[in-house]
Design an enzyme around this catalytic site. Structure first.
Site, PDB file in Angstrom:
ATOM      1  N   CYS A   8     -40.577 -35.743   2.157  1.00 23.98           N
ATOM      2  CA  CYS A   8     -39.197 -35.089   1.858  1.00 23.98           C
ATOM      3  C   CYS A   8     -38.178 -35.151   3.080  1.00 23.98           C
ATOM      4  O   CYS A   8     -38.893 -34.876   4.319  1.00 23.98           O
ATOM      5  CB  CYS A   8     -39.163 -33.854   1.116  1.00 23.98           C
ATOM      6  SG  CYS A   8     -39.662 -34.112  -0.358  1.00 23.98           S
TER       7      CYS A   8
ATOM      8  N   LYS B  87     -50.523 -29.284  -5.381  1.00 20.85           N
ATOM      9  CA  LYS B  87     -50.407 -30.428  -4.648  1.00 20.85           C
ATOM     10  C   LYS B  87     -50.779 -30.419  -3.228  1.00 20.85           C
ATOM     11  O   LYS B  87     -51.422 -31.309  -2.771  1.00 20.85           O
ATOM     12  CB  LYS B  87     -48.797 -30.873  -4.572  1.00 20.85           C
ATOM     13  CG  LYS B  87     -48.306 -32.060  -3.764  1.00 20.85           C
ATOM     14  CD  LYS B  87     -46.671 -32.095  -3.677  1.00 20.85           C
ATOM     15  CE  LYS B  87     -46.308 -32.636  -2.637  1.00 20.85           C
ATOM     16  NZ  LYS B  87     -46.175 -31.815  -1.622  1.00 20.85           N
ATOM     17  N   ASN B  88     -50.390 -29.371  -2.370  1.00 21.27           N
ATOM     18  CA  ASN B  88     -50.646 -29.270  -1.007  1.00 21.27           C
ATOM     19  C   ASN B  88     -52.089 -29.148  -0.592  1.00 21.27           C
ATOM     20  O   ASN B  88     -52.494 -29.472   0.463  1.00 21.27           O
ATOM     21  CB  ASN B  88     -49.646 -28.398  -0.375  1.00 21.27           C
ATOM     22  CG  ASN B  88     -48.274 -28.890  -0.358  1.00 21.27           C
ATOM     23  OD1 ASN B  88     -48.031 -30.179  -0.670  1.00 21.27           O
ATOM     24  ND2 ASN B  88     -47.353 -28.048  -0.111  1.00 21.27           N
TER      25      ASN B  88
ATOM     26  N   ASP C 105     -40.709 -23.589   0.063  1.00 16.05           N
ATOM     27  CA  ASP C 105     -40.704 -24.696  -0.813  1.00 16.05           C
ATOM     28  C   ASP C 105     -40.285 -23.943  -2.186  1.00 16.05           C
ATOM     29  O   ASP C 105     -39.901 -24.676  -3.073  1.00 16.05           O
ATOM     30  CB  ASP C 105     -42.066 -25.115  -1.322  1.00 16.05           C
ATOM     31  CG  ASP C 105     -42.542 -26.180  -0.246  1.00 16.05           C
ATOM     32  OD1 ASP C 105     -41.704 -26.472   0.600  1.00 16.05           O
ATOM     33  OD2 ASP C 105     -43.697 -26.752  -0.294  1.00 16.05           O
TER      34      ASP C 105
ATOM     35  N   ARG D  30     -39.325 -32.788  11.071  1.00 12.23           N
ATOM     36  CA  ARG D  30     -40.830 -32.854  10.778  1.00 12.23           C
ATOM     37  C   ARG D  30     -41.617 -33.677  11.937  1.00 12.23           C
ATOM     38  O   ARG D  30     -42.217 -34.629  11.362  1.00 12.23           O
ATOM     39  CB  ARG D  30     -40.933 -33.444   9.388  1.00 12.23           C
ATOM     40  CG  ARG D  30     -39.975 -32.640   8.359  1.00 12.23           C
ATOM     41  CD  ARG D  30     -40.217 -32.900   6.962  1.00 12.23           C
ATOM     42  NE  ARG D  30     -41.393 -32.149   6.383  1.00 12.23           N
ATOM     43  CZ  ARG D  30     -41.964 -32.426   5.105  1.00 12.23           C
ATOM     44  NH1 ARG D  30     -41.560 -33.321   4.555  1.00 12.23           N
ATOM     45  NH2 ARG D  30     -42.976 -31.647   4.833  1.00 12.23           N
TER      46      ARG D  30
ATOM     47  N   ARG E  94     -43.165 -36.269  -7.829  1.00 11.98           N
ATOM     48  CA  ARG E  94     -44.330 -36.151  -6.851  1.00 11.98           C
ATOM     49  C   ARG E  94     -45.002 -34.693  -6.814  1.00 11.98           C
ATOM     50  O   ARG E  94     -45.898 -34.615  -6.015  1.00 11.98           O
ATOM     51  CB  ARG E  94     -43.736 -36.115  -5.442  1.00 11.98           C
ATOM     52  CG  ARG E  94     -43.065 -37.707  -5.132  1.00 11.98           C
ATOM     53  CD  ARG E  94     -42.507 -37.901  -3.657  1.00 11.98           C
ATOM     54  NE  ARG E  94     -43.599 -37.052  -2.981  1.00 11.98           N
ATOM     55  CZ  ARG E  94     -43.050 -36.265  -1.788  1.00 11.98           C
ATOM     56  NH1 ARG E  94     -41.777 -36.094  -1.438  1.00 11.98           N
ATOM     57  NH2 ARG E  94     -44.227 -35.404  -1.155  1.00 11.98           N
TER      58      ARG E  94
END
Ligand code: UD1
Length: 417
Positions: free
Chosen positions: A116, A22-23, A304, A121, A397
Protein backbone atom coordinates in the site's frame (compact mmCIF):
# COMPACT_ATOMS: atom_id res chain seq x y z
CA UNK A 1 -11.29 -3.42 -11.27
CA UNK A 2 -13.93 -4.65 -8.83
CA UNK A 3 -16.48 -2.46 -7.10
CA UNK A 4 -18.03 -2.90 -3.69
CA UNK A 5 -21.67 -1.84 -3.50
CA UNK A 6 -23.12 -1.34 -0.03
CA UNK A 7 -26.65 -0.49 1.03
CA UNK A 8 -26.07 1.07 4.44
CA UNK A 9 -27.71 1.20 7.86
CA UNK A 10 -28.53 -2.46 8.34
CA UNK A 11 -28.30 -3.88 11.84
CA UNK A 12 -25.74 -6.68 12.08
CA UNK A 13 -26.27 -9.75 14.23
CA UNK A 14 -25.35 -13.42 14.35
CA UNK A 15 -21.82 -14.74 14.30
CA UNK A 16 -18.70 -14.17 12.24
CA UNK A 17 -15.40 -16.05 12.39
CA UNK A 18 -12.04 -14.36 12.08
CA UNK A 19 -9.59 -15.81 9.53
CA UNK A 20 -5.85 -16.39 9.82
CA UNK A 21 -3.68 -13.29 9.97
CA UNK A 22 -2.55 -11.90 6.64
CA UNK A 23 0.67 -10.50 8.05
CA UNK A 24 1.62 -13.83 9.67
CA UNK A 25 0.68 -15.98 6.70
CA UNK A 26 2.61 -13.85 4.22
CA UNK A 27 5.78 -14.49 6.25
CA UNK A 28 5.07 -18.15 7.03
CA UNK A 29 4.81 -19.15 3.36
CA UNK A 30 8.30 -17.87 2.40
CA UNK A 31 9.63 -19.31 5.71
CA UNK A 32 8.52 -22.78 4.52
CA UNK A 33 11.35 -22.61 1.94
CA UNK A 34 13.87 -23.03 4.78
CA UNK A 35 12.96 -26.69 5.38
CA UNK A 36 13.83 -28.94 2.45
CA UNK A 37 10.77 -31.01 3.34
CA UNK A 38 6.96 -30.91 3.39
CA UNK A 39 5.66 -28.32 5.86
CA UNK A 40 2.04 -27.65 6.78
CA UNK A 41 0.52 -24.24 7.48
CA UNK A 42 -3.04 -24.34 8.89
CA UNK A 43 -5.63 -21.56 8.94
CA UNK A 44 -4.29 -19.76 5.87
CA UNK A 45 -6.56 -16.83 4.92
CA UNK A 46 -8.21 -16.74 1.46
CA UNK A 47 -6.82 -13.42 0.31
CA UNK A 48 -5.16 -12.26 -2.89
CA UNK A 49 -1.75 -11.65 -1.28
CA UNK A 50 -1.54 -15.39 -0.58
CA UNK A 51 -2.40 -16.19 -4.22
CA UNK A 52 0.54 -14.04 -5.40
CA UNK A 53 2.91 -15.62 -2.87
CA UNK A 54 1.88 -19.07 -4.08
CA UNK A 55 2.63 -17.95 -7.65
CA UNK A 56 6.15 -16.90 -6.61
CA UNK A 57 6.70 -20.14 -4.67
CA UNK A 58 5.56 -22.26 -7.61
CA UNK A 59 7.93 -20.33 -9.83
CA UNK A 60 10.67 -21.39 -7.39
CA UNK A 61 9.49 -24.99 -7.82
CA UNK A 62 7.75 -25.41 -4.46
CA UNK A 63 4.97 -27.98 -4.69
CA UNK A 64 1.88 -26.65 -2.95
CA UNK A 65 -1.27 -28.58 -2.09
CA UNK A 66 -4.43 -27.03 -0.63
CA UNK A 67 -6.36 -29.04 1.95
CA UNK A 68 -9.30 -27.12 3.43
CA UNK A 69 -7.70 -24.05 5.02
CA UNK A 70 -4.22 -25.66 5.11
CA UNK A 71 -1.35 -25.42 2.68
CA UNK A 72 1.07 -28.33 2.39
CA UNK A 73 4.31 -26.94 1.02
CA UNK A 74 7.01 -29.22 -0.32
CA UNK A 75 10.26 -27.26 -0.58
CA UNK A 76 12.50 -30.25 -1.30
CA UNK A 77 13.20 -29.28 -4.91
CA UNK A 78 13.24 -25.48 -4.72
CA UNK A 79 15.24 -23.79 -7.46
CA UNK A 80 16.65 -20.37 -6.60
CA UNK A 81 15.55 -18.15 -9.48
CA UNK A 82 15.40 -14.36 -9.73
CA UNK A 83 11.91 -13.20 -8.73
CA UNK A 84 10.39 -11.06 -11.49
CA UNK A 85 9.15 -7.57 -10.73
CA UNK A 86 5.59 -8.20 -11.95
CA UNK A 87 5.18 -10.68 -9.09
CA UNK A 88 7.21 -9.00 -6.33
CA UNK A 89 5.43 -5.65 -6.70
CA UNK A 90 2.05 -7.24 -6.02
CA UNK A 91 2.63 -7.06 -2.28
CA UNK A 92 4.96 -5.83 0.41
CA UNK A 93 5.62 -9.25 1.88
CA UNK A 94 7.57 -10.45 -1.16
CA UNK A 95 10.56 -9.04 0.75
CA UNK A 96 10.48 -12.17 2.95
CA UNK A 97 11.96 -14.14 0.03
CA UNK A 98 15.10 -12.07 0.64
CA UNK A 99 15.66 -13.52 4.12
CA UNK A 100 14.47 -17.05 3.26
CA UNK A 101 16.45 -17.48 0.02
CA UNK A 102 19.52 -15.81 1.49
CA UNK A 103 19.44 -18.29 4.38
CA UNK A 104 19.09 -21.33 2.12
CA UNK A 105 21.14 -20.34 -0.95
CA UNK A 106 23.23 -17.32 0.15
CA UNK A 107 21.92 -15.58 -2.92
CA UNK A 108 18.71 -13.83 -3.91
CA UNK A 109 17.61 -11.54 -6.71
CA UNK A 110 14.34 -9.65 -6.41
CA UNK A 111 12.78 -6.26 -7.19
CA UNK A 112 11.67 -3.81 -4.53
CA UNK A 113 8.44 -5.03 -2.99
CA UNK A 114 5.10 -3.35 -3.51
CA UNK A 115 2.30 -2.82 -0.98
CA UNK A 116 0.00 0.00 0.00
CA UNK A 117 1.09 3.53 -0.73
CA UNK A 118 0.96 4.89 2.82
CA UNK A 119 4.44 6.37 3.12
CA UNK A 120 8.00 5.98 1.82
CA UNK A 121 8.41 2.48 3.33
CA UNK A 122 12.14 1.92 2.74
CA UNK A 123 13.77 -1.46 3.49
CA UNK A 124 17.12 -0.10 4.66
CA UNK A 125 16.86 -1.81 8.08
CA UNK A 126 16.33 -5.22 6.42
CA UNK A 127 19.33 -4.68 4.12
CA UNK A 128 21.58 -3.40 6.92
CA UNK A 129 20.73 -6.54 8.90
CA UNK A 130 21.67 -8.81 5.97
CA UNK A 131 24.94 -6.90 5.54
CA UNK A 132 25.77 -7.29 9.22
CA UNK A 133 25.37 -11.03 8.81
CA UNK A 134 27.98 -10.87 6.03
CA UNK A 135 25.93 -10.37 2.86
CA UNK A 136 26.65 -7.90 0.06
CA UNK A 137 23.74 -5.93 -1.32
CA UNK A 138 23.88 -4.59 -4.89
CA UNK A 139 21.05 -2.32 -5.99
CA UNK A 140 20.48 -1.60 -9.64
CA UNK A 141 17.48 0.68 -10.13
CA UNK A 142 14.73 -1.36 -8.53
CA UNK A 143 16.55 -4.66 -8.55
CA UNK A 144 18.24 -6.10 -5.45
CA UNK A 145 20.96 -8.73 -5.63
CA UNK A 146 21.99 -10.01 -2.21
CA UNK A 147 24.81 -12.52 -1.96
CA UNK A 148 27.07 -13.99 0.70
CA UNK A 149 29.90 -16.53 0.77
CA UNK A 150 28.66 -17.39 4.21
CA UNK A 151 26.50 -15.75 6.86
CA UNK A 152 27.85 -15.35 10.38
CA UNK A 153 25.61 -14.73 13.41
CA UNK A 154 26.01 -11.33 15.01
CA UNK A 155 24.41 -8.85 17.40
CA UNK A 156 22.24 -6.51 15.33
CA UNK A 157 20.57 -3.39 16.66
CA UNK A 158 17.52 -2.20 14.70
CA UNK A 159 17.24 1.58 14.38
CA UNK A 160 13.45 1.09 14.45
CA UNK A 161 11.60 -2.06 15.61
CA UNK A 162 10.35 -2.84 12.10
CA UNK A 163 8.06 -5.87 11.81
CA UNK A 164 9.32 -6.78 8.35
CA UNK A 165 13.00 -6.30 9.21
CA UNK A 166 12.72 -8.35 12.42
CA UNK A 167 11.15 -11.30 10.58
CA UNK A 168 13.46 -11.01 7.57
CA UNK A 169 16.61 -10.93 9.70
CA UNK A 170 15.26 -13.82 11.78
CA UNK A 171 14.83 -15.85 8.55
CA UNK A 172 18.31 -14.97 7.28
CA UNK A 173 19.82 -15.75 10.70
CA UNK A 174 18.63 -19.37 10.39
CA UNK A 175 21.19 -19.71 7.57
CA UNK A 176 23.99 -18.06 9.57
CA UNK A 177 26.71 -19.84 11.49
CA UNK A 178 26.37 -19.25 15.23
CA UNK A 179 24.04 -17.00 17.17
CA UNK A 180 22.33 -13.85 15.94
CA UNK A 181 20.89 -11.44 18.48
CA UNK A 182 18.34 -8.87 17.29
CA UNK A 183 18.16 -5.93 19.71
CA UNK A 184 15.25 -3.48 19.59
CA UNK A 185 13.25 -6.14 17.75
CA UNK A 186 9.58 -5.65 16.89
CA UNK A 187 7.22 -7.42 19.33
CA UNK A 188 4.15 -7.88 17.12
CA UNK A 189 2.34 -11.28 17.33
CA UNK A 190 3.39 -12.04 13.73
CA UNK A 191 6.98 -12.38 14.94
CA UNK A 192 5.94 -14.94 17.55
CA UNK A 193 3.95 -16.84 14.91
CA UNK A 194 6.94 -17.07 12.54
CA UNK A 195 9.32 -17.95 15.39
CA UNK A 196 7.03 -20.79 16.49
CA UNK A 197 7.14 -22.22 12.94
CA UNK A 198 10.94 -22.05 12.88
CA UNK A 199 11.17 -23.56 16.37
CA UNK A 200 8.93 -26.38 15.16
CA UNK A 201 11.47 -26.95 12.34
CA UNK A 202 14.16 -27.38 15.01
CA UNK A 203 15.66 -23.88 15.13
CA UNK A 204 16.59 -22.57 18.60
CA UNK A 205 14.97 -19.15 19.10
CA UNK A 206 14.61 -17.28 22.36
CA UNK A 207 12.75 -14.07 23.10
CA UNK A 208 10.36 -13.76 20.13
CA UNK A 209 7.70 -11.26 21.24
CA UNK A 210 10.26 -9.30 23.30
CA UNK A 211 12.77 -6.62 22.33
CA UNK A 212 15.66 -9.11 22.19
CA UNK A 213 15.54 -12.19 20.01
CA UNK A 214 18.27 -14.80 19.89
CA UNK A 215 18.46 -17.16 16.89
CA UNK A 216 20.87 -20.02 16.49
CA UNK A 217 21.66 -20.84 12.87
CA UNK A 218 20.83 -24.39 11.78
CA UNK A 219 21.23 -26.54 8.68
CA UNK A 220 18.92 -29.35 7.60
CA UNK A 221 15.71 -28.20 9.18
CA UNK A 222 12.89 -30.58 9.94
CA UNK A 223 9.41 -30.21 8.45
CA UNK A 224 7.46 -27.42 10.12
CA UNK A 225 3.83 -27.38 11.23
CA UNK A 226 2.11 -24.18 12.32
CA UNK A 227 -1.30 -22.57 12.81
CA UNK A 228 -1.66 -19.03 11.52
CA UNK A 229 -2.79 -16.80 14.42
CA UNK A 230 -6.20 -15.14 14.03
CA UNK A 231 -5.94 -11.82 12.19
CA UNK A 232 -5.86 -9.05 14.80
CA UNK A 233 -6.63 -6.37 12.21
CA UNK A 234 -9.62 -8.25 10.76
CA UNK A 235 -10.73 -8.84 14.39
CA UNK A 236 -10.44 -5.12 15.13
CA UNK A 237 -12.31 -4.19 11.97
CA UNK A 238 -15.29 -6.42 12.82
CA UNK A 239 -15.23 -5.18 16.44
CA UNK A 240 -15.46 -1.58 15.17
CA UNK A 241 -18.29 -2.58 12.83
CA UNK A 242 -20.07 -4.20 15.81
CA UNK A 243 -19.71 -1.00 17.88
CA UNK A 244 -21.47 0.91 15.08
CA UNK A 245 -24.12 -1.53 13.87
CA UNK A 246 -24.14 -4.64 16.05
CA UNK A 247 -27.10 -6.19 17.81
CA UNK A 248 -25.33 -8.76 19.96
CA UNK A 249 -22.95 -9.43 17.10
CA UNK A 250 -20.65 -12.30 18.09
CA UNK A 251 -17.13 -12.33 16.67
CA UNK A 252 -15.41 -15.69 17.11
CA UNK A 253 -11.75 -16.63 17.06
CA UNK A 254 -10.11 -13.53 18.49
CA UNK A 255 -7.05 -13.37 20.74
CA UNK A 256 -7.93 -10.70 23.28
CA UNK A 257 -4.30 -9.77 24.03
CA UNK A 258 -3.73 -9.00 20.33
CA UNK A 259 -6.52 -6.39 20.23
CA UNK A 260 -6.20 -5.09 23.78
CA UNK A 261 -5.25 -1.50 22.85
CA UNK A 262 -8.39 -1.23 20.71
CA UNK A 263 -10.62 -2.88 23.33
CA UNK A 264 -9.43 -0.54 26.10
CA UNK A 265 -9.90 2.49 23.85
CA UNK A 266 -13.44 1.38 22.97
CA UNK A 267 -14.25 0.88 26.65
CA UNK A 268 -12.96 4.40 27.32
CA UNK A 269 -15.29 5.94 24.75
CA UNK A 270 -18.38 4.15 26.01
CA UNK A 271 -18.59 1.01 23.87
CA UNK A 272 -19.79 -2.05 25.77
CA UNK A 273 -18.82 -5.59 24.91
CA UNK A 274 -18.56 -8.97 26.49
CA UNK A 275 -15.61 -11.31 26.06
CA UNK A 276 -16.08 -15.03 26.50
CA UNK A 277 -12.95 -17.07 25.75
CA UNK A 278 -12.01 -16.33 22.17
CA UNK A 279 -15.34 -14.65 21.33
CA UNK A 280 -16.56 -11.11 21.78
CA UNK A 281 -20.20 -9.99 21.67
CA UNK A 282 -20.79 -6.36 20.85
CA UNK A 283 -23.75 -4.07 20.16
CA UNK A 284 -24.18 -0.60 18.69
CA UNK A 285 -23.15 2.20 21.02
CA UNK A 286 -25.44 5.23 20.73
CA UNK A 287 -23.31 7.56 22.77
CA UNK A 288 -19.71 7.38 21.57
CA UNK A 289 -17.34 9.82 23.30
CA UNK A 290 -14.52 11.54 21.42
CA UNK A 291 -10.95 10.55 22.15
CA UNK A 292 -7.24 10.90 21.34
CA UNK A 293 -5.58 8.04 19.46
CA UNK A 294 -1.87 7.68 18.88
CA UNK A 295 -0.66 4.79 16.74
CA UNK A 296 2.31 2.92 18.17
CA UNK A 297 4.26 -0.29 17.76
CA UNK A 298 2.73 -3.36 19.46
CA UNK A 299 1.28 -3.51 22.09
CA UNK A 300 0.27 0.09 21.32
CA UNK A 301 -2.65 1.06 19.09
CA UNK A 302 -2.07 -0.61 15.68
CA UNK A 303 -1.55 1.73 12.75
CA UNK A 304 -3.56 -0.72 10.61
CA UNK A 305 -6.66 0.04 12.75
CA UNK A 306 -6.17 3.81 12.60
CA UNK A 307 -8.16 4.29 9.40
CA UNK A 308 -11.03 1.96 10.45
CA UNK A 309 -11.40 3.71 13.83
CA UNK A 310 -11.43 7.12 12.15
CA UNK A 311 -14.78 6.15 10.64
CA UNK A 312 -16.09 5.19 14.09
CA UNK A 313 -14.97 8.54 15.51
CA UNK A 314 -17.03 10.41 12.89
CA UNK A 315 -19.95 9.19 15.03
CA UNK A 316 -18.51 10.35 18.38
CA UNK A 317 -19.95 13.47 19.97
CA UNK A 318 -17.19 16.12 19.89
CA UNK A 319 -13.60 16.48 18.69
CA UNK A 320 -11.23 13.53 18.40
CA UNK A 321 -7.55 13.74 17.54
CA UNK A 322 -5.71 10.95 15.72
CA UNK A 323 -1.93 10.92 15.68
CA UNK A 324 -0.25 8.59 13.17
CA UNK A 325 3.33 7.93 14.23
CA UNK A 326 4.26 4.93 12.04
CA UNK A 327 3.54 6.12 8.48
CA UNK A 328 3.76 9.56 6.87
CA UNK A 329 0.82 9.27 4.51
CA UNK A 330 -2.03 7.41 6.11
CA UNK A 331 -4.95 9.86 5.98
CA UNK A 332 -5.79 9.51 2.27
CA UNK A 333 -9.11 7.88 3.19
CA UNK A 334 -10.33 11.10 4.82
CA UNK A 335 -10.89 12.81 1.44
CA UNK A 336 -13.62 10.30 0.63
CA UNK A 337 -14.88 10.15 4.22
CA UNK A 338 -15.48 13.91 4.00
CA UNK A 339 -17.19 13.40 0.65
CA UNK A 340 -19.62 11.11 2.50
CA UNK A 341 -20.31 13.83 5.08
CA UNK A 342 -17.57 13.41 7.70
CA UNK A 343 -15.89 16.44 9.20
CA UNK A 344 -12.17 15.62 9.33
CA UNK A 345 -9.20 17.90 8.85
CA UNK A 346 -5.47 17.19 8.69
CA UNK A 347 -3.97 19.58 11.26
CA UNK A 348 -0.33 18.70 10.57
CA UNK A 349 1.22 15.89 8.51
CA UNK A 350 0.57 13.28 11.14
CA UNK A 351 -2.38 14.70 13.10
CA UNK A 352 -6.01 14.47 12.14
CA UNK A 353 -8.99 16.15 13.75
CA UNK A 354 -12.39 14.43 13.54
CA UNK A 355 -15.49 16.32 14.60
CA UNK A 356 -18.69 14.41 15.11
CA UNK A 357 -21.26 13.17 15.06
CA UNK A 358 -21.89 13.58 11.36
CA UNK A 359 -24.44 11.49 9.48
CA UNK A 360 -22.80 9.84 6.45
CA UNK A 361 -24.43 9.56 3.04
CA UNK A 362 -23.68 6.90 0.44
CA UNK A 363 -21.82 8.05 -2.66
CA UNK A 364 -19.10 6.91 -5.10
CA UNK A 365 -15.68 6.63 -3.45
CA UNK A 366 -12.30 5.09 -4.19
CA UNK A 367 -10.22 2.74 -2.04
CA UNK A 368 -6.64 4.06 -2.17
CA UNK A 369 -5.14 1.41 0.11
CA UNK A 370 -6.16 -1.68 2.09
CA UNK A 371 -7.04 -0.21 5.49
CA UNK A 372 -8.18 3.09 3.98
CA UNK A 373 -10.56 0.96 1.91
CA UNK A 374 -11.72 -0.76 5.12
CA UNK A 375 -12.50 2.64 6.61
CA UNK A 376 -14.71 3.43 3.58
CA UNK A 377 -16.33 0.01 3.82
CA UNK A 378 -17.31 0.77 7.45
CA UNK A 379 -18.51 4.22 6.36
CA UNK A 380 -20.65 2.57 3.66
CA UNK A 381 -22.17 0.21 6.21
CA UNK A 382 -23.32 3.11 8.43
CA UNK A 383 -24.21 5.54 5.64
CA UNK A 384 -27.68 6.32 4.42
CA UNK A 385 -28.27 4.96 0.90
CA UNK A 386 -25.86 3.32 -1.51
CA UNK A 387 -22.06 3.54 -1.37
CA UNK A 388 -19.98 2.35 -4.31
CA UNK A 389 -16.29 1.73 -3.53
CA UNK A 390 -14.10 1.60 -6.64
CA UNK A 391 -10.82 -0.31 -6.64
CA UNK A 392 -12.09 -2.69 -3.98
CA UNK A 393 -9.41 -5.26 -4.94
CA UNK A 394 -7.09 -3.52 -2.47
CA UNK A 395 -9.56 -4.32 0.34
CA UNK A 396 -9.73 -7.97 -0.72
CA UNK A 397 -5.94 -8.15 -0.22
CA UNK A 398 -6.60 -8.29 3.51
CA UNK A 399 -10.17 -9.42 4.16
CA UNK A 400 -11.05 -12.97 3.13
CA UNK A 401 -14.68 -13.93 2.35
CA UNK A 402 -15.63 -10.29 2.90
CA UNK A 403 -18.92 -10.40 1.00
CA UNK A 404 -19.91 -13.77 2.49
CA UNK A 405 -19.03 -12.82 6.07
CA UNK A 406 -20.81 -9.46 6.02
CA UNK A 407 -23.86 -10.82 4.18
CA UNK A 408 -24.20 -13.64 6.72
CA UNK A 409 -24.58 -11.12 9.57
CA UNK A 410 -27.15 -8.99 7.77
CA UNK A 411 -25.22 -6.47 5.66
CA UNK A 412 -26.34 -5.67 2.13
CA UNK A 413 -23.09 -5.79 0.20
CA UNK A 414 -22.07 -7.00 -3.25
CA UNK A 415 -18.81 -7.20 -5.14
CA UNK A 416 -19.09 -6.67 -8.90
CA UNK A 417 -16.56 -6.47 -11.71
C1 UD1 B 1 4.06 -4.46 8.57
C2 UD1 B 1 2.68 -4.84 8.08
C3 UD1 B 1 1.79 -3.60 7.94
C4 UD1 B 1 1.80 -2.78 9.23
C5 UD1 B 1 3.22 -2.54 9.72
C6 UD1 B 1 3.27 -1.85 11.07
C7 UD1 B 1 3.22 -6.77 6.74
C8 UD1 B 1 3.30 -7.38 5.39
N1 UD1 B 1 2.82 -5.51 6.80
O1 UD1 B 1 4.61 -3.64 7.53
O2 UD1 B 1 0.47 -4.04 7.66
O3 UD1 B 1 1.18 -1.55 8.98
O4 UD1 B 1 3.95 -3.77 9.81
O5 UD1 B 1 2.59 -2.60 12.02
O6 UD1 B 1 3.44 -7.41 7.75
N2 UD1 B 1 10.93 1.35 8.08
C9 UD1 B 1 12.11 1.91 7.67
N3 UD1 B 1 13.08 1.07 7.16
C10 UD1 B 1 12.91 -0.27 7.08
C11 UD1 B 1 11.68 -0.84 7.52
C12 UD1 B 1 10.71 0.00 8.02
O7 UD1 B 1 12.30 3.12 7.72
O8 UD1 B 1 13.82 -0.97 6.62
C13 UD1 B 1 9.84 2.23 8.60
C14 UD1 B 1 8.63 2.19 7.67
O9 UD1 B 1 8.76 3.09 6.59
C15 UD1 B 1 7.51 2.58 8.63
C16 UD1 B 1 7.97 1.93 9.95
O10 UD1 B 1 9.37 1.71 9.81
O11 UD1 B 1 7.47 3.97 8.76
C17 UD1 B 1 7.27 0.63 10.27
O12 UD1 B 1 7.49 -0.29 9.25
P1 UD1 B 1 7.50 -1.87 9.48
O13 UD1 B 1 7.26 -2.19 10.91
O14 UD1 B 1 8.70 -2.42 8.81
O15 UD1 B 1 6.24 -2.28 8.65
P2 UD1 B 1 6.15 -3.33 7.50
O16 UD1 B 1 6.89 -4.58 7.89
O17 UD1 B 1 6.44 -2.72 6.19
Amino acid sequence: MSKLIIEGQNTLSGEVKISGAKNSAVALLPAAILAKKKSVIYNVPEISDIDYLIEIMELLNCKIEHKDDALIIDSSSVVNKPIPEELSIQMRASYYFMGALLARYKKVEISFPGGCSIGARPIDIHLKGFEELGATVEINKNRYKITADKLIGKKIYLDFPSVGATINIMLAAVGAKGTTIIENAAMEPEIVNVASFLINMGVKILGAGTKRIEIEGKEDLDRGVVDVFPDRIESGTYIIIGALLGDNLRINGIIKEHVEALLLKLKDIGVKYNIDGDSITISKCNNIKPTHIKTLIFPGFATDLQQPITTLLTQAKGKSIIEETIYENRFKNTIDLNKMGANTRIITNNKLEVIGPTPLKGTKVNATDLRGGASLLIAGLIAQGETVIDNCDVILRGYGFLEEKLTSIGAKIKITE
